[in-house]
Design an enzyme around this catalytic site. Sequence first.
Site, PDB file in Angstrom:
ATOM      1  N   ALA A 157       0.837  -1.204   0.000  1.00  0.00           N
ATOM      2  CA  ALA A 157       0.000   0.000   0.000  1.00  0.00           C
ATOM      3  C   ALA A 157       0.871   1.252   0.000  1.00  0.00           C
ATOM      4  CB  ALA A 157      -0.906   0.008   1.234  1.00  0.00           C
ATOM      5  N   LYS A 158       0.438   2.260  -0.765  1.00  0.00           N
ATOM      6  CA  LYS A 158       1.097   3.566  -0.705  1.00  0.00           C
ATOM      7  C   LYS A 158       0.337   4.355   0.352  1.00  0.00           C
ATOM      8  CE  LYS A 158       2.978   7.204  -3.686  1.00  0.00           C
ATOM      9  NZ  LYS A 158       4.409   6.936  -3.446  1.00  0.00           N
ATOM     10  N   ALA A 159       0.670   4.065   1.601  1.00  0.00           N
ATOM     11  CA  ALA A 159      -0.061   4.592   2.741  1.00  0.00           C
ATOM     12  C   ALA A 159       0.776   5.632   3.477  1.00  0.00           C
ATOM     13  CB  ALA A 159      -0.432   3.456   3.695  1.00  0.00           C
TER      14      ALA A 159
END
Length: 290
Positions: A157-159
């Site tokens: 995830a690009k969190a």
Amino acid sequence: MAGAYDDRDGKIWMDGELVDWRDAKVHILTHALHYASSVFEGERCYSGKIFKGHEHSLRLIESARLLDIESPYTAEEIDRAKQEVLDANGFTDAYVRVVMWRGSGSDMGVSAARNPVRMAVAAWEWGSYYGDAKWQGAKLDIAKWKRPSPETIPTAAKAAGLYMICTMSKHAAEAKGCSDALFMDYRGYVAEATGANVFFVKDGEVHTPLADAFLNGITRQTIIQLLKDKGVTVHERHILPEEVSGFQECFLTGTAAEVTPVAQIGEDWHFQIGEVTRGIADDYEKLVRA
């Protein structure tokens, strides 16, 4: 030169409508501010077209899903929102930031199931991410932090929360006069920089860390395919720190970084800006403007 990011002219898309830049605000009890329940994308628009924009929209939705956030928008709706922002601000070459987060609502503890999911899109003109290092070769520090295990966080995830150690490591690097920092992963293998993937070159072949504990960047995937199309052998594998001194070239890739050569990592690892790096940088530049 543009002013502070909260004090500019222009339009930002928020929750389905364009608002004045200075009015794009959220409440202090927004869940994402307290608990990092936020995902985002960084994209570049070249000559009026966002490079791989739809792939970025799909990844945003997938990042949200991995954080148990259901996107209120389809990828096509996100694509349209990005285009609205570019049109409204009159940009043809720009950086585009899309962010989706849990807003303020009935919950203000760790749980946020009853809070609305919100989304915003902003764009601004942004030059080379590393400034002069883009052409001279960046100098990287070695981060004291490590990229964590996929058993502890959703590494795909690009969190927002996953960037906390990136900010800390980049601050430490800049204090030493470096452009960025290189992470090892939780096992001790070479991983990535704070906002870019890393590649090495030896005897005309390319080696890059296996993306099993960090984000498999869209630019990373693009570069690997470009190299393979040129007949360059690419090894995606675990790389030990003691191997790095044997590489001749090094470069970073990312939406913001594009293709940036690296001249030095730490005190002991030095690289030339060689033929493979220059060639793939040219190929990428041509591709994004095709």
